[in-house]
Design a protein around this motif. Sequence first.
Motif, short mmCIF file in Angstrom:
data_model
loop_
_atom_site.label_atom_id
_atom_site.label_comp_id
_atom_site.label_asym_id
_atom_site.label_seq_id
_atom_site.Cartn_x
_atom_site.Cartn_y
_atom_site.Cartn_z
N VAL A 283 -21.34 40.30 33.27
CA VAL A 283 -20.69 40.10 32.01
C VAL A 283 -20.78 38.60 31.53
N CYS A 284 -20.30 37.64 32.17
CA CYS A 284 -20.02 36.20 32.03
C CYS A 284 -21.50 35.74 31.28
N PRO A 285 -22.46 35.73 31.93
CA PRO A 285 -23.65 35.05 31.70
C PRO A 285 -24.36 35.72 30.40
N ILE A 286 -24.02 37.01 30.15
CA ILE A 286 -24.58 37.80 29.03
C ILE A 286 -24.10 37.24 27.85
N VAL A 287 -22.83 36.98 27.81
CA VAL A 287 -21.87 36.36 26.74
C VAL A 287 -22.25 35.03 26.38
N VAL A 288 -22.49 34.21 27.45
CA VAL A 288 -23.14 32.74 27.31
C VAL A 288 -24.41 32.94 26.48
N ILE A 289 -25.38 33.62 27.25
CA ILE A 289 -26.59 33.64 26.58
C ILE A 289 -26.67 34.01 25.35
N THR A 290 -25.99 35.17 24.61
CA THR A 290 -26.17 35.42 23.59
C THR A 290 -25.13 34.71 22.51
N THR A 291 -24.44 33.72 22.96
CA THR A 291 -23.49 32.89 21.99
C THR A 291 -23.80 31.38 22.22
N ASN A 292 -24.42 31.18 23.12
CA ASN A 292 -24.52 29.65 23.45
C ASN A 292 -25.92 29.07 22.72
N PRO A 293 -25.74 28.16 21.57
CA PRO A 293 -27.33 27.79 21.02
C PRO A 293 -27.98 27.10 22.06
N LYS A 294 -27.47 26.25 22.90
CA LYS A 294 -28.50 25.53 23.74
C LYS A 294 -29.08 26.39 24.69
N VAL A 295 -28.73 27.39 25.26
CA VAL A 295 -29.39 28.28 26.02
C VAL A 295 -30.34 29.18 25.35
N GLN A 296 -29.94 29.38 23.97
CA GLN A 296 -30.83 30.24 23.11
C GLN A 296 -32.13 29.32 22.90
N ARG A 297 -32.14 28.14 22.57
CA ARG A 297 -33.14 27.32 22.11
C ARG A 297 -34.08 27.21 23.50
N LYS A 298 -33.49 27.02 24.53
CA LYS A 298 -34.25 26.95 25.84
C LYS A 298 -35.33 28.14 25.82
N LEU A 299 -34.58 29.45 25.59
CA LEU A 299 -34.99 30.61 25.40
C LEU A 299 -36.32 30.70 24.52
N LYS A 300 -36.07 30.28 23.41
CA LYS A 300 -36.97 30.22 22.29
C LYS A 300 -38.30 29.40 22.59
N LEU A 301 -37.90 28.10 23.25
CA LEU A 301 -38.94 27.28 23.93
C LEU A 301 -39.99 27.82 24.91
N VAL A 302 -39.28 28.69 25.75
CA VAL A 302 -39.90 29.33 26.76
C VAL A 302 -40.92 30.45 26.11
N LYS A 303 -40.37 31.03 25.27
CA LYS A 303 -41.07 32.11 24.52
C LYS A 303 -42.30 31.62 23.73
#
Length: 318
Positions: A283-303
């Motif tokens: 549960v913890c990493p899912i909350v982090v991924i859905t709320t942390n802008p830095k992690v989301q930016r990295k995901l967008k770059l990979v995509k």
Amino acid sequence: MDTRAVVKASSFLILTIISIPTNLLVCCAFLHNRFTEAKLLTADIIICHLAFANLMVALIRSIPQTIAALGYVNLFDDVGCKITIFSFRAFRGLSISLTCLLCVYQAVAISPATSLLAPLKTRIPQYLMYIIVFLYFLYYSTSVMTALNAVFNLFNNTIPPYTLNLEYCFVLHKDYFTYISIGFGVMSRDLVFIVLMIIMSGYILKLLYQHGQKVKSIRSSDRSQKEGRAETKASRAVVTLVILYVVFFGIDNVIWLYTMTISRVTLLISDIRDFFATLYTSVCPIVVITTNPKVQRKLKLVKMKKEAQPTESSTHTM
């Protein structure tokens, strides 16, 4: 396979499939950010260590439980069992304490300059690595006693009273007093961090409410509004993590208190307690991924890179 084994294997397999990739993703996102931008914020460092602790819990407990449920119980020898039990206890404790540290830091970060917590705004970043090293030492040192009692096989295949049965490993306690003492010692140690988390979460919610009231009555600049929204989002994510951990910790320890009333714990009760003890790792990493802008930016770059690759390859073939 009986119904209990099927449900157990399915449950821990789902936890494994979710927790390992997501925690790896969080760790990699922050490590990549560290090497590209040469700096991580205090909260980022804490979250990275938290993701690593959760990853280790998933590897050490969820995978063996899944394999054991499928009937393969001879996974370790005595040394392997001791290392496994020691590592699980240590990293699960680190998951609790690092969540608490994240909560305390978030409360300090959003506290006003007049608050009693204000001096910690510079102290926590300054001594962060010392605090994290202390937490590692605390949980490593207090996990030794339980690990020493771990074995992979029992004499005459009979399970004595006050034994923690993981199917692939057993943790023996020589008498009821030892069983109670170790259990209450571990619960009391973790309860300190849980109580501190609850207090800091309440303080965060109070500050968020006060901030919301001010926003309604005052028109602020776009920049301050964006900063306020970022702080509010981060604070809500931390409070969410704390609420989830308190719920899982509560269920885990209610079950443990029930086991204090019986000498032999059934496998079903042991499985349920283990499930809730490791559920936070998913549960913890899912909350982090859905709320942390830095992690989301990295995901967008990979995509974006993945989407650009077919375009580049089609251009080369023309």
